[in-house]
Design a protein around this motif. Structure first.
Motif, mmCIF file in Angstrom:
data_model
loop_
_atom_site.group_PDB
_atom_site.id
_atom_site.type_symbol
_atom_site.label_atom_id
_atom_site.label_comp_id
_atom_site.label_asym_id
_atom_site.label_seq_id
_atom_site.Cartn_x
_atom_site.Cartn_y
_atom_site.Cartn_z
ATOM 1 N N TRP A 133 0.942 -1.045 0.086
ATOM 2 C CA TRP A 133 0.033 -0.007 0.073
ATOM 3 C C TRP A 133 0.882 1.174 0.032
ATOM 4 C CZ3 TRP A 133 -1.637 3.221 4.560
ATOM 5 C CH2 TRP A 133 -2.657 4.086 4.256
ATOM 6 N N ASP A 134 0.656 2.117 -0.814
ATOM 7 C CA ASP A 134 1.530 3.169 -1.096
ATOM 8 C C ASP A 134 0.851 4.239 -1.783
ATOM 9 O OD1 ASP A 134 3.642 4.968 -1.403
ATOM 10 O OD2 ASP A 134 4.548 3.840 -3.070
ATOM 11 N N PRO A 135 0.089 4.883 -0.872
ATOM 12 C CA PRO A 135 -0.785 6.099 -1.907
ATOM 13 C C PRO A 135 -0.059 7.173 -2.071
ATOM 14 C CG PRO A 135 -1.291 6.025 0.985
ATOM 15 C CD PRO A 135 -0.412 4.698 0.445
ATOM 16 N N SER A 172 1.906 2.074 8.391
ATOM 17 C CA SER A 172 2.250 0.574 7.708
ATOM 18 C C SER A 172 3.104 -0.390 8.783
ATOM 19 C CB SER A 172 2.667 0.955 6.372
ATOM 20 O OG SER A 172 1.893 1.275 5.616
ATOM 21 N N GLN A 177 -0.243 -6.442 8.097
ATOM 22 C CA GLN A 177 -0.279 -6.362 6.729
ATOM 23 C C GLN A 177 -1.190 -7.487 6.060
ATOM 24 O OE1 GLN A 177 1.413 -3.473 4.922
ATOM 25 N NE2 GLN A 177 0.952 -2.913 7.045
ATOM 26 N N GLY A 182 -8.183 -1.961 -1.799
ATOM 27 C CA GLY A 182 -7.521 -0.677 -1.868
ATOM 28 C C GLY A 182 -8.446 0.463 -2.457
ATOM 29 N N THR A 205 -5.322 -3.060 -5.749
ATOM 30 C CA THR A 205 -5.450 -4.216 -4.566
ATOM 31 C C THR A 205 -3.751 -4.415 -4.446
ATOM 32 O OG1 THR A 205 -7.343 -5.167 -5.673
ATOM 33 C CG2 THR A 205 -5.737 -6.533 -4.724
ATOM 34 N N CYS A 206 -3.612 -4.546 -3.388
ATOM 35 C CA CYS A 206 -2.177 -4.616 -2.831
ATOM 36 C C CYS A 206 -2.021 -5.223 -1.388
ATOM 37 C CB CYS A 206 -1.409 -3.209 -2.499
ATOM 38 S SG CYS A 206 -2.420 -1.873 -1.449
ATOM 39 N N GLY A 208 -1.312 -4.446 2.413
ATOM 40 C CA GLY A 208 -1.307 -3.150 3.302
ATOM 41 C C GLY A 208 -2.325 -3.423 4.550
ATOM 42 N N VAL A 212 -7.464 0.199 5.840
ATOM 43 C CA VAL A 212 -7.668 1.073 4.306
ATOM 44 C C VAL A 212 -8.872 0.635 3.662
ATOM 45 C CG1 VAL A 212 -6.315 1.203 2.270
ATOM 46 C CG2 VAL A 212 -5.156 1.059 4.258
ATOM 47 N N ASP A 213 -9.396 -0.772 3.729
ATOM 48 C CA ASP A 213 -10.503 -0.983 2.855
ATOM 49 C C ASP A 213 -11.849 -0.398 3.675
ATOM 50 O OD1 ASP A 213 -9.333 -2.163 0.850
ATOM 51 O OD2 ASP A 213 -9.614 -4.290 1.673
ATOM 52 N N LYS A 257 -6.285 10.120 -2.577
ATOM 53 C CA LYS A 257 -6.561 9.492 -3.680
ATOM 54 C C LYS A 257 -7.844 9.980 -4.533
ATOM 55 C CE LYS A 257 -8.012 4.830 -4.664
ATOM 56 N NZ LYS A 257 -7.237 4.194 -5.573
#
Length: 304
Positions: A133-135, A172, A177, A182, A205-206, A208, A212-213, A257
């Motif tokens: 996860w890397d926004p 994170s 994780q 995502g 999708t990743c 993280g 987040v979801d 985002k």
């Protein structure tokens, strides 16, 4: 308005793909024109998703690999179109193809999302690497494809990324994780003829933090003026993300985002540009309650 990723350009790419597959595009329906141009071809039984940027083509390969794995583990997700080698590249763009699922009742709700996410988060991770996860990295890649973004807004968004990056890294490091969708909101659910609710759209999708979801619905309720969706999701999933100690960081990551999503396509629609300006002004003024409009609900640019 015109641009590299205009509706006209995406429609032409869709028709090229249909020709390559030997199927008709006469019944093509434009479903979405945001990060992807999404077209349904009901007669052929497929959905074509074309990435509207040259900077994120690696994502299309990722979602194809995920689609194959989802079928292997019977995940609560849509399926790739069978017997088609993917991804498909056309006009310098990349596309994935999925099975077409007609709309089925009852309408999908936040309760469905909560149940699907609980199952999705137990899948484990696939036997191939996925991005973390890397926004911030995602935002910076979109800024690199900034068609129509003025200097002041560009610098503001870069500064926001710089400010938020260490907070994201700290979050994170602290949290468990897992596989995350995502971009988990009700608009990314479908209902199969059997009645089963499933997820679609795996660009983000990743691996993280699972929280987040749960953030998308909470931020969406705040910004889009819906009521009851956050509570329904919290009850269905059995967790209220707005009570999480990381909520402030999760909220900012989601809002970033939701703003940079429009950057590559600002030049294609005056309505998108106006909504982008409204959103970024509310962030500049630290207005947490300013209402936004979904990009998907805006008037699309006309074909020439």
């Amino acid at each position: 308005m015109s641009g590299r990723f205009s509706e006209e350009t995406m429609t032409a790419a869709m028709r090229d793909i249909a020709t390559t597959l030997g199927v008709s595009a006469e019944d093509a329906q434009l479903l979405q024109m945001t990060n992807n141009a999404v077209f349904a071809l009901p007669e052929a039984g497929i959905v074509i998703r074309i990435a509207r940027t040259h900077q994120l083509l690696d994502r299309v390969t990722k979602v194809v690999r995920l689609g194959n794995w989802f079928a292997d583990v019977n995940a609560p997700t849509t399926r790739l179109a069978p017997y088609i080698e993917q991804p498909i590249q056309v006009r310098g763009l990349a596309a994935s193809l999925w099975r077409y699922i007609p709309r089925h009742l009852p309408a999908l709700k936040a309760e469905d999302l909560g149940m699907v996410l609980r199952e999705f988060h137990t899948l484990g991770t696939p036997p191939f690497p996925l991005p973390l996860w890397d926004p911030i990295g995602d935002a910076r890649r979109r800024l690199a494809d900034a068609d129509g973004l003025n200097k002041s807004d560009y610098e503001f968004l870069v500064d926001w990324c710089n400010h938020l990056e260490p907070e994201i890294a700290s979050l994170s490091e602290r949290e468990v994780q897992t596989l995350i969708h995502g971009d988990a909101h009700v608009g990314n659910l479908l209902r199969e003829p059997s009645g089963r609710a499933i997820m679609c759209d795996f660009d983000a999708t990743c691996v993280g933090p699972w929280q987040v979801d749960l953030a998308a619905v909470a931020v969406g309720e705040r910004r889009f003026g819906t009521t009851g969706t956050q509570r329904a999701l919290a009850l269905s999933y059995d967790f209220d993300v707005t009570h999480d100690p990381n909520w402030g960081t999760l909220r900012e990551a989601r809002e970033l985002k939701m703003i940079v999503a429009a950057v590559p396509i600002l030049a294609t629609s005056e309505d998108v540009a106006n909504e982008f300006n409204r959103r970024i002004l509310s962030i500049r003024e630290k207005d947490l309650k300013a209402p936004w409009k979904p990009f998907s609900a805006l008037r699309l640019p006309h074909r020439n």
